[in-house]
Design an enzyme around this catalytic site. Structure first.
Site, PDB file in Angstrom:
ATOM      1  N   LYS A  71       0.814  -1.218   0.000  1.00  0.00           N
ATOM      2  CA  LYS A  71       0.000   0.000   0.000  1.00  0.00           C
ATOM      3  C   LYS A  71       0.845   1.265   0.000  1.00  0.00           C
ATOM      4  O   LYS A  71       2.024   1.253   0.333  1.00  0.00           O
ATOM      5  CB  LYS A  71      -0.965  -0.017   1.191  1.00  0.00           C
ATOM      6  CG  LYS A  71      -2.142  -0.945   0.906  1.00  0.00           C
ATOM      7  CD  LYS A  71      -3.310  -0.759   1.835  1.00  0.00           C
ATOM      8  CE  LYS A  71      -4.449  -1.650   1.345  1.00  0.00           C
ATOM      9  NZ  LYS A  71      -5.592  -1.653   2.233  1.00  0.00           N
ATOM     10  N   ARG A 102      -4.184  -9.815   4.800  1.00  0.00           N
ATOM     11  CA  ARG A 102      -4.493  -9.845   3.366  1.00  0.00           C
ATOM     12  C   ARG A 102      -3.255  -9.405   2.606  1.00  0.00           C
ATOM     13  O   ARG A 102      -2.767  -8.305   2.812  1.00  0.00           O
ATOM     14  CB  ARG A 102      -5.675  -8.902   3.123  1.00  0.00           C
ATOM     15  CG  ARG A 102      -6.249  -8.908   1.739  1.00  0.00           C
ATOM     16  CD  ARG A 102      -7.470  -7.983   1.682  1.00  0.00           C
ATOM     17  NE  ARG A 102      -7.956  -7.833   0.324  1.00  0.00           N
ATOM     18  CZ  ARG A 102      -7.428  -7.008  -0.567  1.00  0.00           C
ATOM     19  NH1 ARG A 102      -6.404  -6.245  -0.247  1.00  0.00           N
ATOM     20  NH2 ARG A 102      -7.926  -6.942  -1.780  1.00  0.00           N
TER      21      ARG A 102
HETATM   22  C1  7PM Z   1      -5.801  -0.300  -5.840  1.00  0.00           C
HETATM   23  C2  7PM Z   1      -5.644   0.342  -4.618  1.00  0.00           C
HETATM   24  C3  7PM Z   1      -6.282  -1.576  -5.907  1.00  0.00           C
HETATM   25  C4  7PM Z   1      -5.965  -0.298  -3.449  1.00  0.00           C
HETATM   26  C5  7PM Z   1      -6.593  -2.218  -4.734  1.00  0.00           C
HETATM   27  C6  7PM Z   1      -6.449  -1.573  -3.518  1.00  0.00           C
HETATM   28  C7  7PM Z   1      -8.412  -3.939   1.460  1.00  0.00           C
HETATM   29  C8  7PM Z   1      -9.517  -4.648   0.994  1.00  0.00           C
HETATM   30  C9  7PM Z   1      -8.518  -3.670  -0.664  1.00  0.00           C
HETATM   31  C10 7PM Z   1      -8.125  -3.939   2.861  1.00  0.00           C
HETATM   32  C11 7PM Z   1     -10.058  -5.348   3.124  1.00  0.00           C
HETATM   33  C12 7PM Z   1      -5.486  -3.147  -1.979  1.00  0.00           C
HETATM   34  C13 7PM Z   1      -6.689  -2.260  -2.222  1.00  0.00           C
HETATM   35  N1  7PM Z   1      -7.798  -3.361   0.403  1.00  0.00           N
HETATM   36  N2  7PM Z   1     -10.326  -5.349   1.811  1.00  0.00           N
HETATM   37  N3  7PM Z   1      -9.583  -4.463  -0.329  1.00  0.00           N
HETATM   38  N4  7PM Z   1      -8.985  -4.661   3.646  1.00  0.00           N
HETATM   39  N5  7PM Z   1     -10.827  -6.020   3.971  1.00  0.00           N
HETATM   40  O1  7PM Z   1      -4.413  -2.544  -1.701  1.00  0.00           O
HETATM   41  O2  7PM Z   1      -7.193  -3.313   3.368  1.00  0.00           O
HETATM   42  O3  7PM Z   1      -5.538  -4.352  -2.126  1.00  0.00           O
HETATM   43  S1  7PM Z   1      -8.215  -3.164  -2.279  1.00  0.00           S
END
Ligand code: 7PM
Length: 282
Positions: free
Chosen positions: A229, A263
């Site tokens: 992130k 995750r």
């Molecule tokens: C672009 C930017 C694509 C950010 C995807 C993301 C989380 C989630 C995501 C989290 C839960 C990523 C995010 N992040 N679900 N879905 N917790 N529960 O970095 O932190 O994967 S999408």
């Protein structure tokens, strides 16, 4: 030395078992058009299956399948687009692998079709606040992950502000968990997630991670996502492909502060890092 296995929570994910007596890795499977291309501009189901197989082989206890990009500033796909991306992948994975499958969605129709196809957990970045989502999740009878977000993916990083980020995230998650329980979802089937990067500055994210115990104290299981992130990128001043070691450091802190599911994109390194953090203890 033998280590007696401590009893711990076990989730029933639509007939598949997720044993959370130790912290586990949730492998991320994005099924958006920019992932798993066939070399051109078409999504490749075989490529997605291969990646899922690799993550399971590396120790993922559950896979999270998401068809709606939540990148800051991103627009929502249509319902039909999301269904077309997610449902065939859930079906294919459920037929091939025994691990529980999570679906990353906020749409009741996607929840329904994904669970019918074999998904066993609903991961909702809107914490089941969207119309029909809570009633549908309760009816489907699978565990849920409730995530905190300030704003929406389009606007959340514009100027996030809190008086007290930990108290506000905690109070929101408590209220959503209580709404789930009132709708009939058992307490033991509710996971909470502070939502790193979802309407938070670097300072907000760091405070939430440092004080994760305040959210653990609510008495629900914790899931966290920090993998690759921007908070890691901001600390290290590194692009997304160079954030593995930083992500592991954050995952270790999260496990130390009580996270039960991490995750992550990079499954094997995360499995090893959190196993060591867990063995050392808190
Ligand atoms: C672009 C930017 C694509 C950010 C995807 C993301 C989380 C989630 C995501 C989290 C839960 C990523 C995010 N992040 N679900 N879905 N917790 N529960 O970095 O932190 O994967 S999408």
């Amino acid at each position: 030395m033998t280590t007696a296995r401590q009893p711990g929570p076990i989730l029933d994910c639509n007939g598949r078992t997720l044993d959370l007596s130790v912290p586990r890795v949730m492998g991320i499977l994005n099924v958006t058009p920019d992932s798993f291309s066939d070399g051109g501009r078409f999504f490749s189901l075989p490529a997605a299956i291969d990646h899922a197989a690799k993550m399971i082989e590396e120790g993922a206890a559950i896979l999270d399948i998401g068809g709606a990009s939540t990148r800051p500033g991103s627009a929502e796909p249509s319902l039909q687009e999301e269904l077309d991306r997610v449902v065939p992948v859930v079906e294919a994975l459920a037929a091939r692998f025994p691990v529980p499958l999570s679906v990353d969605t906020y749409r009741p129709e996607v929840m329904r079709e994904a669970v019918a196809a074999g998904a066993g957990l609903i991961n909702d970045i809107y914490a089941l606040t969207r119309p029909g989502a809570l009633a549908t999740a309760a009816e489907l009878g699978v565990p849920v992950c409730l995530m905190h977000m300030q704003g929406t993916p389009r606007t959340m990083q514009d100027n996030p502000q809190y008086d007290d980020v930990v108290a506000e995230v905690r109070d929101f998650l408590r209220a959503r968990a209580q709404a789930c329980e009132a709708a009939g979802i058992p307490r033991a089937a509710i996971l909470l997630d502070p939502g790193f990067g979802f309407g938070k500055t670097l300072e907000h994210n760091c405070r939430l991670l440092r004080e994760l115990r305040a959210i653990e104290a609510l008495g629900y299981l914790l899931l966290i996502g920090v993998s690759r992130k921007s908070m890691i990128g901001a600390i290290l001043n590194k692009p997304v492909e160079q954030r593995l070691y930083g992500s592991l450091a954050a995952a270790v802190v999260a496990v130390r502060e009580g996270a039960r599911i991490v995750r992550a994109h990079d499954v094997r390194p995360t499995v090893d890092a959190i196993a060591v953090a867990h063995a050392i203890g808190r």
